[in-house]
Design an enzyme around this catalytic site. Sequence first.
Site, short mmCIF file in Angstrom:
data_model
loop_
_atom_site.label_atom_id
_atom_site.label_comp_id
_atom_site.label_asym_id
_atom_site.label_seq_id
_atom_site.Cartn_x
_atom_site.Cartn_y
_atom_site.Cartn_z
N LYS A 116 0.81 -1.22 0.00
CA LYS A 116 0.00 0.00 0.00
C LYS A 116 0.85 1.27 0.00
O LYS A 116 0.41 2.30 -0.51
CB LYS A 116 -0.97 -0.03 1.18
CG LYS A 116 -1.87 -1.28 1.14
CD LYS A 116 -3.15 -1.15 1.89
CE LYS A 116 -3.00 -0.99 3.36
NZ LYS A 116 -4.29 -1.00 4.07
N LYS A 201 -1.91 10.89 7.46
CA LYS A 201 -2.62 11.77 8.37
C LYS A 201 -3.96 11.09 8.67
O LYS A 201 -4.55 10.48 7.79
CB LYS A 201 -2.85 13.12 7.70
CG LYS A 201 -3.27 14.18 8.66
CD LYS A 201 -3.13 15.57 8.05
CE LYS A 201 -3.72 16.62 8.97
NZ LYS A 201 -3.02 16.70 10.27
N ARG A 292 -9.69 -7.70 -6.31
CA ARG A 292 -10.53 -8.90 -6.30
C ARG A 292 -11.99 -8.47 -6.28
O ARG A 292 -12.28 -7.28 -6.14
CB ARG A 292 -10.25 -9.69 -5.02
CG ARG A 292 -10.40 -8.78 -3.80
CD ARG A 292 -10.36 -9.50 -2.49
NE ARG A 292 -9.95 -8.62 -1.40
CZ ARG A 292 -10.73 -7.78 -0.74
NH1 ARG A 292 -12.00 -7.68 -1.05
NH2 ARG A 292 -10.27 -7.00 0.22
N VAL A 295 -16.78 -8.43 -0.95
CA VAL A 295 -17.98 -8.91 -0.26
C VAL A 295 -19.19 -8.08 -0.69
O VAL A 295 -20.26 -8.62 -0.98
CB VAL A 295 -17.78 -8.79 1.28
CG1 VAL A 295 -19.06 -9.10 2.03
CG2 VAL A 295 -16.65 -9.69 1.75
#
Length: 460
Positions: A116, A201, A292, A295
Amino acid sequence: MFKRVMIANRGEIALRVLRACRDLDVDTVVACSDADADSLPVQLAGRSVCVGPARAADSYLNGDAILTAAIATGCDAVHPGYGFLSENADFADRCAENGLKFIGPSGDVIRRMGNKAAARTLMQSVGVPVVPGSDGPVRDAAEAGEVADAIGYPVLIKAAAGGGGRGMRRAFTPRELEEKFEEARSEAVANFGDGEMYLEKLILSPRHIEFQILADQQGNIIQLGERDCSIQRKNQKLIEESPSKALTPELRAEMGAAAVRAARAAGYENAGTVEFVLDGEGHFYFIEMNTRIQVEHPVTELVTGMDLVREQLRIAAGLPLSRRQEEIVLTGHAIECRINAEDPARQFAPCPGRVEFLHLPGGPGVRVDTALFAGYELPPYYDSLCAKVDVHAPTRLEAVRKMRRALEELMIEGFSTNATLAHQIMYHPDFVKGNIDTGFLEKNMDTLLKWCDAAEEENL
Ligand code: ADP
């Protein structure tokens, strides 16, 4: 189109993928663990293969066993669902090496977005706004302190490999930062085997807004509008909706364009989600990309009328997107409640068990995704999500009302669930008005749990 798809997952998402395959007349093989031998997807699939014992590390995360089973049963593609191997770049590579199409982006893309801290840097380079924070990873608490001094407190310590809200800590003061940095790092190492940390932040009371994107092998990329996933507990989503009350058509267009830019920069293929936080002033910031199916994809399906898993299969098979951007119209309002086998009154402790009685809601505008059936023994080894209740109505208020009645119809007996809590949220004045942010549940939990107690007493 594929001849036979291996479904490397379980529960409701295995069933969801199975249904999409059957609608396309594609054969299926479900990979299951010992504990899932009598599960609904296994019973409904053309074939199933046991890939290991109950423990996920030995079965659903056992790439070798899954690849062997896929090859032995003549599959030509693997659908990983969400969780498990769905964002495992090495597994995606190995599928490709073995002549199996991984239904998702390439290993390289998963790797690129999986870190990330690196994904932030890439987004900045194409003009997608990111939360002010560190340039890439920080070495230690001391360096984190320097970055925090520069960007200002409060800050959020995050794990580069993070997911599911783990490896994340807030710090409001330099002292707290020093204390929490190692705590967050240990959690990241324990959960992801990777202690790379970065700093952002902390945006106060933001909304979580994410955009669904689809990208085909021909280079077409479209966005299917947003999902507002601000109702979260411990950074985990509980209720999602589309569209978001916080977005004007202009902001939606701007964020949607940023999401498409993000997907293009990543070299994206298949279905993906670009996640942002949105502050009270309408500023949005990229936080991560999920590579992906998610949900909460049904809310997007309900407002767009598109079958996202079907699109995933089509894209992976080399077919072009079935709609152009101009053909994407968001109609009405959709809400999803995740029903988990857990007890809100006991700090949300998971409580799997046998389904003694089951009644699922229905009627116009109601959809339930679940692999439960009466008599089924919900195994204790996996995630507690056991059903998703989705509703679709012309307006948000009508959708809220429809969700109330759907949850009133839902009866799962045999173990506790959070369904009463979800039902009470549908009556909370701030939720009904759409005044929500990611702090909503924490702020209102005590009240909501009291309402749950009262509701349950009334029902006794
Ligand atoms: P994970 O991959 O663990 O789910 P994310 O980066 O997606 O982590 O963040 C999870 C949640 O944490 C978000 O949905 C949001 O509610 C909150 N969050 C993440 N980054 C920030 C931030 N910079 N400021 C405020 N909240 C944040």
